[in-house]
Design a protein around this motif. Structure first.
Motif, PDB file in Angstrom:
ATOM      1  N   LEU A  11      -0.094  53.082 -24.748  1.00  0.00           N
ATOM      2  CA  LEU A  11       0.233  53.638 -23.719  1.00  0.00           C
ATOM      3  C   LEU A  11       0.576  55.245 -23.710  1.00  0.00           C
ATOM      4  CD1 LEU A  11       2.713  51.611 -21.037  1.00  0.00           C
ATOM      5  CD2 LEU A  11       0.165  52.713 -20.869  1.00  0.00           C
ATOM      6  N   ASN A  12       1.383  55.480 -24.654  1.00  0.00           N
ATOM      7  CA  ASN A  12       1.585  56.928 -25.235  1.00  0.00           C
ATOM      8  C   ASN A  12       0.420  57.644 -25.434  1.00  0.00           C
ATOM      9  OD1 ASN A  12       4.141  58.609 -25.439  1.00  0.00           O
ATOM     10  ND2 ASN A  12       3.386  58.887 -27.598  1.00  0.00           N
ATOM     11  N   ARG A  13      -0.558  57.056 -26.033  1.00  0.00           N
ATOM     12  CA  ARG A  13      -1.538  58.099 -26.209  1.00  0.00           C
ATOM     13  C   ARG A  13      -2.395  58.386 -25.012  1.00  0.00           C
ATOM     14  NH1 ARG A  13      -3.499  54.695 -29.942  1.00  0.00           N
ATOM     15  NH2 ARG A  13      -5.281  53.912 -28.521  1.00  0.00           N
ATOM     16  N   ARG A  14      -2.528  57.151 -24.228  1.00  0.00           N
ATOM     17  CA  ARG A  14      -3.225  57.313 -22.855  1.00  0.00           C
ATOM     18  C   ARG A  14      -2.718  58.469 -21.923  1.00  0.00           C
ATOM     19  NH1 ARG A  14      -6.577  55.078 -25.076  1.00  0.00           N
ATOM     20  NH2 ARG A  14      -7.559  52.866 -24.935  1.00  0.00           N
ATOM     21  N   TYR A  15      -1.196  58.312 -21.870  1.00  0.00           N
ATOM     22  CA  TYR A  15      -0.687  59.335 -21.019  1.00  0.00           C
ATOM     23  C   TYR A  15      -0.814  60.714 -21.678  1.00  0.00           C
ATOM     24  CZ  TYR A  15       2.189  55.841 -18.746  1.00  0.00           C
ATOM     25  OH  TYR A  15       2.482  54.636 -17.601  1.00  0.00           O
ATOM     26  N   ILE A  16      -0.768  60.749 -22.800  1.00  0.00           N
ATOM     27  CA  ILE A  16      -0.822  62.332 -23.584  1.00  0.00           C
ATOM     28  C   ILE A  16      -2.487  62.761 -22.865  1.00  0.00           C
ATOM     29  CG2 ILE A  16      -1.284  63.814 -25.537  1.00  0.00           C
ATOM     30  CD1 ILE A  16       1.125  61.925 -26.796  1.00  0.00           C
ATOM     31  N   GLU A  17      -3.429  61.702 -23.079  1.00  0.00           N
ATOM     32  CA  GLU A  17      -4.497  61.982 -22.697  1.00  0.00           C
ATOM     33  C   GLU A  17      -4.733  62.457 -21.293  1.00  0.00           C
ATOM     34  OE1 GLU A  17      -6.891  58.895 -26.016  1.00  0.00           O
ATOM     35  OE2 GLU A  17      -7.272  58.559 -23.707  1.00  0.00           O
ATOM     36  N   ILE A  18      -4.201  61.684 -20.581  1.00  0.00           N
ATOM     37  CA  ILE A  18      -4.257  62.059 -19.032  1.00  0.00           C
ATOM     38  C   ILE A  18      -3.587  63.358 -18.746  1.00  0.00           C
ATOM     39  CG2 ILE A  18      -3.072  61.322 -16.683  1.00  0.00           C
ATOM     40  CD1 ILE A  18      -3.405  58.202 -17.566  1.00  0.00           C
ATOM     41  N   TYR A  19      -2.453  63.494 -19.445  1.00  0.00           N
ATOM     42  CA  TYR A  19      -1.805  64.876 -19.263  1.00  0.00           C
ATOM     43  C   TYR A  19      -2.861  66.225 -19.857  1.00  0.00           C
ATOM     44  CZ  TYR A  19       1.493  68.791 -19.852  1.00  0.00           C
ATOM     45  OH  TYR A  19       1.970  70.006 -19.851  1.00  0.00           O
ATOM     46  N   HIS A  20      -3.637  65.756 -20.900  1.00  0.00           N
ATOM     47  CA  HIS A  20      -4.332  67.025 -21.310  1.00  0.00           C
ATOM     48  C   HIS A  20      -5.494  67.187 -20.288  1.00  0.00           C
ATOM     49  CE1 HIS A  20      -2.764  66.763 -25.799  1.00  0.00           C
ATOM     50  NE2 HIS A  20      -2.006  67.064 -24.852  1.00  0.00           N
ATOM     51  N   GLN A  21      -5.964  66.022 -19.792  1.00  0.00           N
ATOM     52  CA  GLN A  21      -7.185  66.202 -18.704  1.00  0.00           C
ATOM     53  C   GLN A  21      -6.671  67.019 -17.742  1.00  0.00           C
ATOM     54  OE1 GLN A  21     -10.153  65.199 -19.095  1.00  0.00           O
ATOM     55  NE2 GLN A  21     -10.830  66.140 -17.185  1.00  0.00           N
ATOM     56  N   PHE A  22      -5.242  66.668 -17.065  1.00  0.00           N
ATOM     57  CA  PHE A  22      -4.503  67.487 -16.136  1.00  0.00           C
ATOM     58  C   PHE A  22      -4.768  69.118 -16.396  1.00  0.00           C
ATOM     59  CE2 PHE A  22      -0.551  69.539 -14.804  1.00  0.00           C
ATOM     60  CZ  PHE A  22      -0.578  69.376 -13.240  1.00  0.00           C
ATOM     61  N   LYS A  23      -4.255  69.438 -17.561  1.00  0.00           N
ATOM     62  CA  LYS A  23      -4.305  70.852 -18.134  1.00  0.00           C
ATOM     63  C   LYS A  23      -5.686  71.437 -18.027  1.00  0.00           C
ATOM     64  CE  LYS A  23      -1.126  72.452 -20.875  1.00  0.00           C
ATOM     65  NZ  LYS A  23      -0.362  72.537 -22.149  1.00  0.00           N
ATOM     66  N   LYS A  24      -6.586  70.440 -18.461  1.00  0.00           N
ATOM     67  CA  LYS A  24      -8.057  70.857 -18.625  1.00  0.00           C
ATOM     68  C   LYS A  24      -8.555  71.148 -17.092  1.00  0.00           C
ATOM     69  CE  LYS A  24      -9.647  68.184 -22.007  1.00  0.00           C
ATOM     70  NZ  LYS A  24     -10.797  67.330 -22.203  1.00  0.00           N
ATOM     71  N   GLU A  25      -8.000  70.571 -16.187  1.00  0.00           N
ATOM     72  CA  GLU A  25      -8.550  70.649 -14.778  1.00  0.00           C
ATOM     73  C   GLU A  25      -8.079  71.951 -14.290  1.00  0.00           C
ATOM     74  OE1 GLU A  25      -8.962  65.900 -13.902  1.00  0.00           O
ATOM     75  OE2 GLU A  25      -7.377  67.001 -12.994  1.00  0.00           O
ATOM     76  N   ARG A  26      -6.791  72.498 -14.797  1.00  0.00           N
ATOM     77  CA  ARG A  26      -6.304  73.411 -14.450  1.00  0.00           C
ATOM     78  C   ARG A  26      -6.596  74.610 -15.400  1.00  0.00           C
ATOM     79  NH1 ARG A  26      -4.463  69.512 -12.608  1.00  0.00           N
ATOM     80  NH2 ARG A  26      -3.483  69.654 -10.423  1.00  0.00           N
TER      81      ARG A  26
END
Ligand code: GEK
Length: 258
Positions: free
Chosen positions: A186-201
């Motif tokens: 889960l930790n890895r997935r959450y970090i991936e989701i967060y990095h996606q959020f930053k990429k979108e910005r």
């Protein structure tokens, strides 16, 4: 996918330079809150902290219903003063007084400039100091947003106890933090989701990786449960998260009325 960030409020329109710190080749060593960071900080937070503005609005709702008129609110690690500036606007009729404490002179210069630009010097004060030595007895509310994570884990318990002791009975602490999950998948997935959020910005993979590296020894997150335990150990009896987005959480912690 959008590459630019919409400007959410007037502060950012006036006070922001776009964060391109980690686009340049040379960023060696640990992350520090210096002049260069202060310059781009509002844009950095806006693009790096999920739902930053919504969290401030939720804090305004909490403080608006829990605090008496004229109460003192202290923001620990206030950076460029965005939160206090917004609160002073959203809660104008409450006549609260606001104090922001930070140990980065560059951040405070910017905070003072923004308060002046928006004619808020009467109700907003900023002070240079180490928050772990805070001495503001009788404070009605402390804000500690995305800053406990920069305090050495060993010192967090003593620091939170100090914050608790400086609060008046019935006072509140708002704690927002980046968190980890102890479930590795889960930790890895959450970090991936967060990095996606930053990429979108608009951040590139390289910028994200470099920032992550620079923060490695500086920003040390705990889990939601560890943060909750810390708050309870400090003495807070009512502790509830009021916001969570994957690996970001905001808590409301209340000191008993007596
Ligand atoms: C916001 N709360 O806009 N004493 C004083 N200040 C400190 C200390 C310390 N010991 N350690 C770190 N800081 C803000 C965002 S930023 C979070 C807070 C981030 C200050 C540091 O100078 C910086 O301004 C702030 O804490 C952390 O909601 O950059 O991710």
């Amino acid at each position: 996918m959008k590459k630019t960030t919409p400007t959410h409020n007037t502060e950012q329109a006036h006070a922001g330079t776009r964060d391109a710190l980690f686009q340049v080749e040379r960023i060696n060593g640990d992350f520090v809150f210096d002049d260069r960071v202060a310059q781009v900080f509002d844009d950095m937070l806006d693009r790096s902290v999920p739902h930053y503005q919504e969290v401030i609005q939720s804090i305004a709702r909490i403080l608006g219903c829990l605090l008496q008129e004229g109460s003192q609110i202290v923001d620990l690690g206030c950076s460029t003063g965005t939160t206090l500036l917004q609160l002073s606007r959203l809660l104008e009729e409450k006549k609260f007084t606001y104090l922001g404490i930070d140990n980065s002179a560059a951040m405070l210069d910017k905070a003072r400039l923004k308060a002046e630009l928006f004619s808020r010097q009467e109700s907003l004060n900023f002070s240079d100091g180490d928050i772990t030595k805070v001495d503001q007895p009788g404070t009605s509310a402390f804000l500690l947003n995305y800053t406990l994570q920069f305090i050495r884990p060993l010192h967090r318990e003593t620091f939170l106890r100090r914050v608790y002791e400086n609060l008046s009975p019935g006072g509140v602490l708002i704690l927002s933090e980046k968190i980890i999950s102890h479930h590795p998948g889960l930790n890895r997935r959450y970090i991936e989701i967060y990095h996606q959020f930053k990429k979108e910005r608009g951040y590139s993979e390289l910028e994200i990786a470099k920032k992550r590296e620079a923060l490695e020894n500086v920003l040390i997150p705990c889990s939601l449960e560890e943060n909750r335990n810390l708050l309870q150990t400090a003495g807070f009896t009512e502790v509830e998260p009021f916001f969570q987005w994957f690996n970001f959480v905001s808590f409301l912690a209340v000191k008993p009325a007596n």
